[in-house]
Design an enzyme around this catalytic site. Structure first.
Site, PDB file in Angstrom:
ATOM      1  CG  ASP A  66      -1.712   1.206   1.441  1.00  0.00           C
ATOM      2  OD1 ASP A  66      -1.923   1.921   0.445  1.00  0.00           O
ATOM      3  OD2 ASP A  66      -2.164   1.455   2.578  1.00  0.00           O
ATOM      4  CG  ASN A  69      -3.083   5.411  -0.957  1.00  0.00           C
ATOM      5  OD1 ASN A  69      -3.098   4.278  -0.459  1.00  0.00           O
ATOM      6  ND2 ASN A  69      -4.054   5.848  -1.732  1.00  0.00           N
ATOM      7  CG  ASP A  83      -5.993   3.063   0.451  1.00  0.00           C
ATOM      8  OD1 ASP A  83      -5.065   2.216   0.551  1.00  0.00           O
ATOM      9  OD2 ASP A  83      -6.622   3.241  -0.615  1.00  0.00           O
ATOM     10  CG  ASP A 142      -1.314   1.561  -3.736  1.00  0.00           C
ATOM     11  OD1 ASP A 142      -0.099   1.487  -4.004  1.00  0.00           O
ATOM     12  OD2 ASP A 142      -1.756   2.065  -2.679  1.00  0.00           O
ATOM     13  CG  ASP A 155     -11.210 -15.935 -13.627  1.00  0.00           C
ATOM     14  OD1 ASP A 155     -10.485 -16.193 -12.659  1.00  0.00           O
ATOM     15  OD2 ASP A 155     -12.456 -15.902 -13.568  1.00  0.00           O
ATOM     16  CD  GLU A 171      -9.124 -20.338 -12.389  1.00  0.00           C
ATOM     17  OE1 GLU A 171      -9.189 -20.577 -11.182  1.00  0.00           O
ATOM     18  OE2 GLU A 171      -9.964 -19.619 -12.966  1.00  0.00           O
TER      19      GLU A 171
HETATM   20  C1  NOJ Z   1     -11.111 -17.955 -10.431  1.00  0.00           C
HETATM   21  C2  NOJ Z   1     -10.341 -16.934  -9.671  1.00  0.00           C
HETATM   22  O1  NOJ Z   1      -9.031 -17.364  -9.517  1.00  0.00           O
HETATM   23  C3  NOJ Z   1     -11.071 -16.737  -8.364  1.00  0.00           C
HETATM   24  O2  NOJ Z   1     -10.325 -15.939  -7.466  1.00  0.00           O
HETATM   25  C4  NOJ Z   1     -12.413 -16.141  -8.665  1.00  0.00           C
HETATM   26  O3  NOJ Z   1     -13.179 -16.080  -7.482  1.00  0.00           O
HETATM   27  C5  NOJ Z   1     -13.187 -16.963  -9.703  1.00  0.00           C
HETATM   28  N1  NOJ Z   1     -12.373 -17.412 -10.777  1.00  0.00           N
HETATM   29  C6  NOJ Z   1     -14.285 -16.141 -10.297  1.00  0.00           C
HETATM   30  O4  NOJ Z   1     -13.743 -15.178 -11.159  1.00  0.00           O
HETATM   31 CA    CA Z   2      -3.504   2.078  -1.231  1.00  0.00          CA
END
Ligand code: NOJ
Ligand code: CA
Length: 595
Positions: free
Chosen positions: A63, A65, A67, A71, A241, A295
């Site tokens: 981080d 800043n 918060d 980032d 993903d 994935e």
């Molecule tokens: C796989 C991702 O790695 C996971 O973190 C996410 O919750 C699901 N796909 C949905 O996008």
């Molecule tokens: Ca931050």
């Protein structure tokens, strides 16, 4: 040879030879030979096969800043630290604009940076910093679903005849209920009734993550355009993903009890999956020098060559979850795993994936508990040795190795005590569905999550011994820091020549100097041995021996005939050398020999 000899007779002959050679090349003869000469052990070498990848979960990295949220500026400030490991590629988990129902895996705008993470200028600065250090960047491509706050969905849900209606998957109720029995990965039905039109939309994940309708060509061309947007900016590829879920059987038959036991498998491999990935390759990927890793939820090892085979023009490689999920039984519950089971997985990979299907190797990511807590021993006595042993294994097995932030420090699971300690939507939803309904006791639920929850990996990076491990200067990080940061942190490890970080640095160097670890053949020397994992990697005349003691006790390994370990290249213990015929290893000792 005869042709070459005649060439000395004079210029004219030389010209004739040149023509013959050119014609032969055109016909493919010499050309093919030249091409073959570029192969290493049948593999075509490329940067993404040689790569060592480091995954960053931006929310938890650094981080800048105060918060409490990591980032992009924070990442930029730590690029020297990452480069110091010798890794060549960074995979960045989603950095796009998102309402964060699932920590950025619910995207509201694919062309905007998440406000908490910074601005597009911060992204450009980070990317330039990565390139300046001769590393590459792949970003997360999350296109099975969007956020329900994405403008496509905001439009889609307005009316049945909205131009964006068909961007998502809408169905009328069946007998007053959901269209079928598809469950969501995050508990409950995968169908959500939307009062505006009285229809249900499909969401395999959270209610706020509606699934896109890939059968609509307009959706596909929007996805290809956003991919080009980032590639034209200079990113080097994508981690995709849940990519096997993009094509659905849109007749939506009810799942059988067997399918309900493994919904990943049931939802993957839809009727047009390969067609769409090939189209994506043709339209986008083939035009750039990229690395792609899918994935591959629900894709079996046997099906893998169909997605990564080099003649298929789909993806470079995928994540297969057999190893990382070895500690899971029915209902995703923790189970004890054995070393022969792990070895059997790597043996199957070597058997199924030939020189035309590239592999990955990994034991952690943002969806899994910490590697050292799962596959090593995270007690004070063995944490350091076992973290180094896992690093040794990942950097000497077949496939591009992926490390998750904090692995290099040997970061461990978090001591979760109560439901309020968790942030993950998956955990919160399942708590309502299982504990609040009385199906599972609270104590059992938390005990299981302590070993399996993905929040174990999402606690902030441990940079130093200052408050909140130096992750934030603010008072409250978004997820609690592991209290063990006073002894496990980067500042301390950079100073300690025996730390897991410094060991990984050496191991990465060794892998990069040793083509046999990338392109060599793999042989497990003793598959049933319950404590020792011993294997060779062989490339031509070069043979390397890796011996790993996966136990809390000293163990001997009797060398098979023909294996005579020569020089010890690296070990996580001091000065160990081979003894004739038998190696004596300490608990969690790892050694690599040049045979
Ligand atoms: C796989 C991702 O790695 C996971 O973190 C996410 O919750 C699901 N796909 C949905 O996008
Ligand atoms: Ca931050």
């Amino acid at each position: 040879m005869a042709l070459l000899d005649t060439s000395i007779r004079g210029g004219l002959v030389k010209i004739r030879i040149a023509v013959v050679v050119c014609v032969a090349m055109l016909l493919g003869g010499v050309g093919a030979q030249a091409e073959d000469a570029k192969l290493i052990n049948g593999y075509r070498p490329t940067w993404w096969k040689d790569a060592v990848v480091y995954q960053i979960y931006p929310r938890s990295f650094k981080d800048s800043n105060g918060d409490g949220i990591g980032d992009l500026k924070g990442i930029t400030s730590k690029l020297d630290y990452i480069q110091g490991l010798g890794v060549t590629v960074i995979w960045l988990s989603p950095h796009y604009d998102s309402p964060n129902a699932d920590n950025g895996y619910d995207i509201r705008d694919y062309r905007k940076v998440m406000t908490e993470f910074g601005t597009m200028a911060d992204f450009d600065t980070m990317l330039a910093g990565i390139k300046k250090r001769h590393m590459r960047l792949i970003i997360d491509l999350v296109v099975n679903h969007t956020s329900d706050e994405h403008r496509w969905f905001v439009e889609s849900r307005k009316s049945k005849d909205n131009p964006y209606r068909d961007f998502y998957i809408w169905r009328s109720p069946k007998d007053g209920h959901e269209p079928n029995n598809d469950p969501s990965f995050f508990s409950g039905s995968a169908w959500q009734l939307d009062p505006t039109t009285g229809q249900y939309y499909l969401h395999y994940f959270a209610v706020k993550q509606p699934d896109l309708n890939w059968d609509n060509p307009k959706v596909r061309s929007e996805v290809y355009a956003l991919m080009k947007f980032w590639l034209d900016k200079g990113v080097d590829g994508f981690r995709m993903d849940v990519i096997p879920l993009i094509s659905k059987d849109q007749t939506f038959p009810n799942l059988t009890p067997e399918q309900l036991a493994n919904i990943g498998k049931a939802y993957a491999n839809g009727p047009h999956m390969h067609e769409y990935i090939q189209e994506m390759n043709r339209e986008v990927l083939s035009k750039y020098d990229v690395m792609t890793v899918g994935e591959a939820l629900g894709i079996s090892l046997e099906q893998t060559p169909l997605m990564v085979g080099d003649q298929r023009h789909e993806l470079n490689m995928i994540f297969n979850f057999d190893a990382i999920r070895l500690n899971r039984g029915a209902g995703n519950k923790w189970r004890a795993w054995t070393l022969p089971e792990l070895k059997a997985i790597y043996a199957r990979h070597a058997a199924e994936l030939d020189a035309h299907s590239w592999d990955t190797v990994f034991l952690s990511n943002h969806d899994s508990p910490r590697a050292v807590s799962t596959f090593g021993n995270d007690t004070d006595t063995y944490r350091v040795a076992s973290a180094k042993l896992l690093t040794t294994m990942l950097l000497t097995l077949r496939g591009t190795p992926f490390f998750y932030q904090g692995d290099e420090l040997g970061m461990t699971n978090y001591p979760f005590q109560k439901i309020g300690d968790f942030d993950d939507i998956e955990v919160k939803n399942a708590y309502k569905a299982q504990v609040l309904t009385g199906k599972v006791s609270e104590a059992d639920y938390i005990a299981n999550l302590r070993r399996t929850s993905r929040d174990n990996a999402r606690t902030p990076m441990q940079w130093d011994t200052t408050a909140n491990a130096g992750f934030t200067t603010g008072t409250k990080p978004w997820l609690a820091v592991n209290p063990n940061y006073t002894k496990i942190n980067a500042a301390q490890e950079l100073k300690d020549p025996d730390s897991p970080y410094i060991y990984m640095q050496k191991m990465v160097k060794l892998r990069q100097a040793t083509p046999a670890f990338v392109y060599g053949d793999y042989k497990d020397l003793d598959p049933p041995n319950p404590a020792i994992f011993a294997y060779t990697r062989t490339l031509g005349a070069d043979r390397y021996l890796v011996v790993l003691n996966f136990s809390d006790h000293p163990a001997d390994f009797v060398l098979p005939d023909g294996i005579t370990p020569g020089r010890l290249l690296i070990s996580n213990e001091d000065g160990t050398e081979p003894s004739a015929g038998t190696l004596h290893l300490n608990a969690w000792e790892a050694r690599v020999y040049r045979d």
